[in-house]
Design a protein around this motif. Structure first.
Motif, mmCIF file in Angstrom:
data_model
loop_
_atom_site.group_PDB
_atom_site.id
_atom_site.type_symbol
_atom_site.label_atom_id
_atom_site.label_comp_id
_atom_site.label_asym_id
_atom_site.label_seq_id
_atom_site.Cartn_x
_atom_site.Cartn_y
_atom_site.Cartn_z
ATOM 1 N N GLY A 288 28.354 21.139 -4.605
ATOM 2 C CA GLY A 288 28.000 21.667 -3.296
ATOM 3 C C GLY A 288 26.766 21.048 -2.692
ATOM 4 N N ILE A 289 26.149 20.090 -3.371
ATOM 5 C CA ILE A 289 24.933 19.469 -2.847
ATOM 6 C C ILE A 289 25.264 18.575 -1.654
ATOM 7 C CG2 ILE A 289 23.109 17.804 -3.405
ATOM 8 C CD1 ILE A 289 23.129 19.057 -6.243
ATOM 9 N N ILE A 290 26.345 17.827 -1.752
ATOM 10 C CA ILE A 290 26.892 17.154 -0.571
ATOM 11 C C ILE A 290 27.887 18.116 0.059
ATOM 12 C CG2 ILE A 290 28.397 15.281 0.198
ATOM 13 C CD1 ILE A 290 27.120 13.479 -1.834
ATOM 14 N N PRO A 291 27.763 18.386 1.354
ATOM 15 C CA PRO A 291 28.650 19.368 2.002
ATOM 16 C C PRO A 291 30.118 19.044 1.770
ATOM 17 C CG PRO A 291 26.879 18.707 3.491
ATOM 18 C CD PRO A 291 26.790 17.809 2.291
ATOM 19 N N ARG A 292 30.892 20.081 1.512
ATOM 20 C CA ARG A 292 32.306 19.902 1.214
ATOM 21 C C ARG A 292 33.081 19.530 2.475
ATOM 22 N NH1 ARG A 292 33.885 21.710 -3.706
ATOM 23 N NH2 ARG A 292 32.389 22.924 -4.909
ATOM 24 N N GLN A 293 33.897 18.517 2.352
ATOM 25 C CA GLN A 293 34.828 18.105 3.388
ATOM 26 C C GLN A 293 35.933 17.309 2.716
ATOM 27 O OE1 GLN A 293 31.354 15.619 4.995
ATOM 28 N NE2 GLN A 293 33.144 14.578 5.831
ATOM 29 N N ASP A 294 37.033 17.097 3.413
ATOM 30 C CA ASP A 294 38.172 16.444 2.773
ATOM 31 C C ASP A 294 37.837 15.031 2.312
ATOM 32 O OD1 ASP A 294 39.775 18.618 2.899
ATOM 33 O OD2 ASP A 294 40.953 17.969 4.619
ATOM 34 N N VAL A 295 37.267 14.217 3.190
ATOM 35 C CA VAL A 295 36.937 12.841 2.846
ATOM 36 C C VAL A 295 35.444 12.617 3.023
ATOM 37 C CG1 VAL A 295 37.335 10.400 3.334
ATOM 38 C CG2 VAL A 295 39.226 12.024 3.497
ATOM 39 N N ILE A 296 34.783 12.249 1.947
ATOM 40 C CA ILE A 296 33.339 12.005 1.949
ATOM 41 C C ILE A 296 33.099 10.515 1.784
ATOM 42 C CG2 ILE A 296 31.178 12.378 0.680
ATOM 43 C CD1 ILE A 296 32.373 15.103 -0.170
ATOM 44 N N GLN A 395 15.165 20.587 -3.623
ATOM 45 C CA GLN A 395 15.242 22.040 -3.727
ATOM 46 C C GLN A 395 16.074 22.621 -2.589
ATOM 47 O OE1 GLN A 395 14.737 24.370 -5.642
ATOM 48 N NE2 GLN A 395 13.920 26.212 -4.679
ATOM 49 N N GLN A 396 15.847 22.140 -1.399
ATOM 50 C CA GLN A 396 16.567 22.653 -0.246
ATOM 51 C C GLN A 396 18.077 22.391 -0.363
ATOM 52 O OE1 GLN A 396 16.158 20.669 3.646
ATOM 53 N NE2 GLN A 396 15.487 22.657 4.452
ATOM 54 N N LEU A 397 18.439 21.193 -0.823
ATOM 55 C CA LEU A 397 19.857 20.867 -0.978
ATOM 56 C C LEU A 397 20.513 21.737 -2.043
ATOM 57 C CD1 LEU A 397 19.667 16.974 -0.743
ATOM 58 C CD2 LEU A 397 20.806 18.493 0.885
ATOM 59 N N ARG A 398 19.800 21.998 -3.123
ATOM 60 C CA ARG A 398 20.358 22.832 -4.182
ATOM 61 C C ARG A 398 20.537 24.266 -3.713
ATOM 62 N NH1 ARG A 398 20.348 21.220 -9.619
ATOM 63 N NH2 ARG A 398 19.582 19.111 -9.977
ATOM 64 N N ALA A 402 23.961 26.494 -3.387
ATOM 65 C CA ALA A 402 24.124 27.801 -4.014
ATOM 66 C C ALA A 402 24.427 28.889 -3.002
ATOM 67 C CB ALA A 402 22.862 28.158 -4.800
ATOM 68 N N GLY A 403 24.467 28.521 -1.708
ATOM 69 C CA GLY A 403 24.805 29.490 -0.677
ATOM 70 C C GLY A 403 23.630 30.245 -0.128
ATOM 71 N N HIS A 404 22.402 29.747 -0.343
ATOM 72 C CA HIS A 404 21.213 30.412 0.172
ATOM 73 C C HIS A 404 20.706 29.684 1.395
ATOM 74 C CE1 HIS A 404 20.949 33.080 -3.247
ATOM 75 N NE2 HIS A 404 21.097 32.046 -4.049
ATOM 76 N N ASP A 405 20.278 30.432 2.379
ATOM 77 C CA ASP A 405 19.732 29.867 3.608
ATOM 78 C C ASP A 405 18.253 29.606 3.420
ATOM 79 O OD1 ASP A 405 18.955 29.173 6.113
ATOM 80 O OD2 ASP A 405 19.453 31.090 7.067
ATOM 81 N N PRO A 406 17.804 28.325 3.486
ATOM 82 C CA PRO A 406 16.381 28.047 3.309
ATOM 83 C C PRO A 406 15.501 28.765 4.308
ATOM 84 C CG PRO A 406 17.653 26.030 3.144
ATOM 85 C CD PRO A 406 18.578 27.093 3.622
ATOM 86 N N ARG A 420 15.960 32.177 -8.832
ATOM 87 C CA ARG A 420 16.887 31.087 -8.558
ATOM 88 C C ARG A 420 16.087 29.873 -8.123
ATOM 89 N NH1 ARG A 420 22.199 32.288 -7.567
ATOM 90 N NH2 ARG A 420 22.419 30.034 -7.566
ATOM 91 N N GLY A 421 16.064 28.854 -8.919
ATOM 92 C CA GLY A 421 15.419 27.611 -8.541
ATOM 93 C C GLY A 421 16.436 26.504 -8.555
ATOM 94 N N LEU A 422 15.993 25.301 -8.707
ATOM 95 C CA LEU A 422 16.909 24.170 -8.803
ATOM 96 C C LEU A 422 17.728 24.309 -10.074
ATOM 97 C CD1 LEU A 422 14.687 21.192 -7.692
ATOM 98 C CD2 LEU A 422 16.537 22.261 -6.436
ATOM 99 N N GLY A 423 19.029 24.515 -9.905
ATOM 100 C CA GLY A 423 19.915 24.609 -11.066
ATOM 101 C C GLY A 423 19.840 25.949 -11.765
ATOM 102 N N GLY A 424 19.122 26.947 -11.219
ATOM 103 C CA GLY A 424 19.156 28.276 -11.803
ATOM 104 C C GLY A 424 17.859 28.707 -12.430
#
Length: 448
Positions: A288-296, A395-398, A402-406, A420-424
């Motif tokens: 989920g660090i790179i936004p999900r889309q069909d073709v990246i 940190q912001q990307l992670r 994880a579904g959190h709004d910075p 919850r930090g980078l990777g938990g």
């Protein structure tokens, strides 16, 4: 190969002397068959080509001689026919020819032979009583020749297709090998795989979606010049000249409805680099660090790929520069981190930071004074500020993954949320050291 069911075998109905009666007329009969075939079938119309004419003559002679041999010795004659024409069928397939003309020639030869034999019966050279049995034997002989030829042809086509695919699979492996293969090795295998070596290529990894039965994933529908391996996870494709005219549309259509990552376009010798970056991007997309889309496309996320190339180094940077923030209790610690990142991204402009975070400029100045007290001379060193921004951006990307709004820290939440930090982990450092039992990060205790 088993013989088709024949209710009545006509080859046992002939007088023993009949084959010897026919042999003296065989040469003239073969001449008639060759002439008729060359006149009636355009593909065989090469009267000036002596070698081609001899080949046709040999084929006609072989068919008629086998017929006479079966009449003389009915038992076991079919096995010889099957073996002979199974081999011929394989040869036609290996030469890349269709069976249509061959089968047409065999039928035409049978008609000519039947007319010639009928004349011999009319002239009382042959007994008229054998005419019906001889006609039936010729039809059975013709059907079995065509059946054996078709079986050999089909077998060779299947083997050829399988071997060609195996060569293309090996070629794909060679193109993405690390260390890279030599240009000579690639060229040789490409020639054997009937693949034109391009100037540049890109590797595509498809995030395979297996069927409900857990079987093979759906194979992307691609043109022949695109190499594909579906026997691996993820499915791998090599796209030649991906920036060429119409190629982007071709790839998009092939990948429609499937999640995939397109590696950067590289030279043929650098296929492993395109494959490696595509794999790294696919991993980041699955996290989920790179936004999900069909073709990246990797080329749209190069900075993210660079940032997460070595997360151990990011953890070291977090320990080195962000440790003093450990003195501040959450959630205020996270608000300070959010403000620091906005300040770095806005070129140290307080007003822009306030707009970005939707807070009062005075609140920004208050937090910056706290950061100055905590971080001191670090905020005056450009190199340190650059490294801090790397840590904060990761940190912001992670958190986004994880579904959190910075920005939630300004709306009553915390950034990053407590626990919850980078990777938990408890914070940036905790996240990067999440695999180390009992480790403590600069923004919180790991696993807290």
């Amino acid at each position: 190969m088993s013989r088709s069911h024949v209710p009545h075998d006509p080859f046992g109905d002939f007088p023993p002397e009949l084959p010897d009666q026919l042999r003296p007329y065989l040469g003239a009969l073969i001449d008639d068959v060759v002439e008729e075939i060359q006149q009636g079938i355009p593909e065989y119309a090469r009267p000036d080509d002596d070698m081609y004419t001899r080949t046709i003559r040999t084929g006609a002679e072989q068919a008629l001689m086998l017929l006479l041999d079966r009449m003389a010795k009915p038992q076991g004659g079919w096995e010889t026919v099957a073996a002979t024409y199974h081999h011929i069928g394989r040869g036609e397939a290996n030469e890349g020819r269709s069976l249509d003309s061959f089968q047409q020639a065999m039928r035409m030869g049978a008609r000519v032979a039947w007319r010639r034999i009928s004349v011999l019966c009319d002239e009382d050279v042959l007994p008229r009583t054998v005419l019906v049995s001889l006609g039936e034997a010729m039809l059975v002989h013709l059907d079995e020749i065509i059946e054996a030829t078709a079986a050999g042809y089909a077998e060779a086509r299947l083997r050829s297709a399988g071997e060609l695919q195996r060569r293309r699979d090996r070629l794909l492996d060679l193109l993405v090998a690390d260390p890279p293969a030599s240009c000579e090795a690639i060229s040789d295998l490409a020639r054997a795989a009937q693949w034109t070596v391009p100037r540049r290529l890109a590797v595509v990894l498809v995030d395979s979606r297996e069927g409900e039965d857990g079987g093979e994933p759906e194979r992307p529908i691609t043109p022949p010049e695109v190499l594909v391996r579906t026997d691996r996870r993820p499915v791998c494709m090599v796209v030649p000249d991906p920036d060429g005219p119409g190629r982007a549309r071709t790839v998009s259509l092939a990948l429609r409805g499937q999640r995939a990552v397109i590696g950067p376009t590289v030279g043929v010798a650098d296929g492993s680099r395109s494959a490696r970056l595509a794999a790294e991007a696919l991993d980041l997309a699955q996290r989920g660090i790179i936004p999900r889309q069909d073709v990246i496309r990797c080329e749209d996320h190069l900075s993210t790929l660079l940032l997460f190339r070595d997360e151990t180094l990011l953890a070291v940077l977090a320990d080195q520069h962000m440790g003093p923030l450990e003195q501040v209790r959450a959630p205020h610690r996270h608000r300070l981190a959010e403000t620091l990142l906005a300040w770095l991204r806005c070129g140290h402009n307080t007003i822009e930071v306030a707009k970005r975070l939707a807070i009062h400029p005075q609140t920004v100045r208050y937090r910056l004074r706290q950061l100055d007290d905590l971080l001191g001379d670090r905020l005056q060193d450009p190199e340190t500020l650059f490294e801090m921004e790397l840590v904060l951006r990761a940190q912001q990307l992670r958190l986004a993954a994880a579904g959190h709004d910075p920005g939630s820290a300004e709306r009553g939440g915390s950034w990053p949320p407590q626990g919850r930090g980078l990777g938990g982990g408890g914070g940036v450092g905790g996240a990067y050291h999440a695999s180390s039992a009992g480790a403590t990060g600069p923004w919180g205790a790991t696993g807290s």
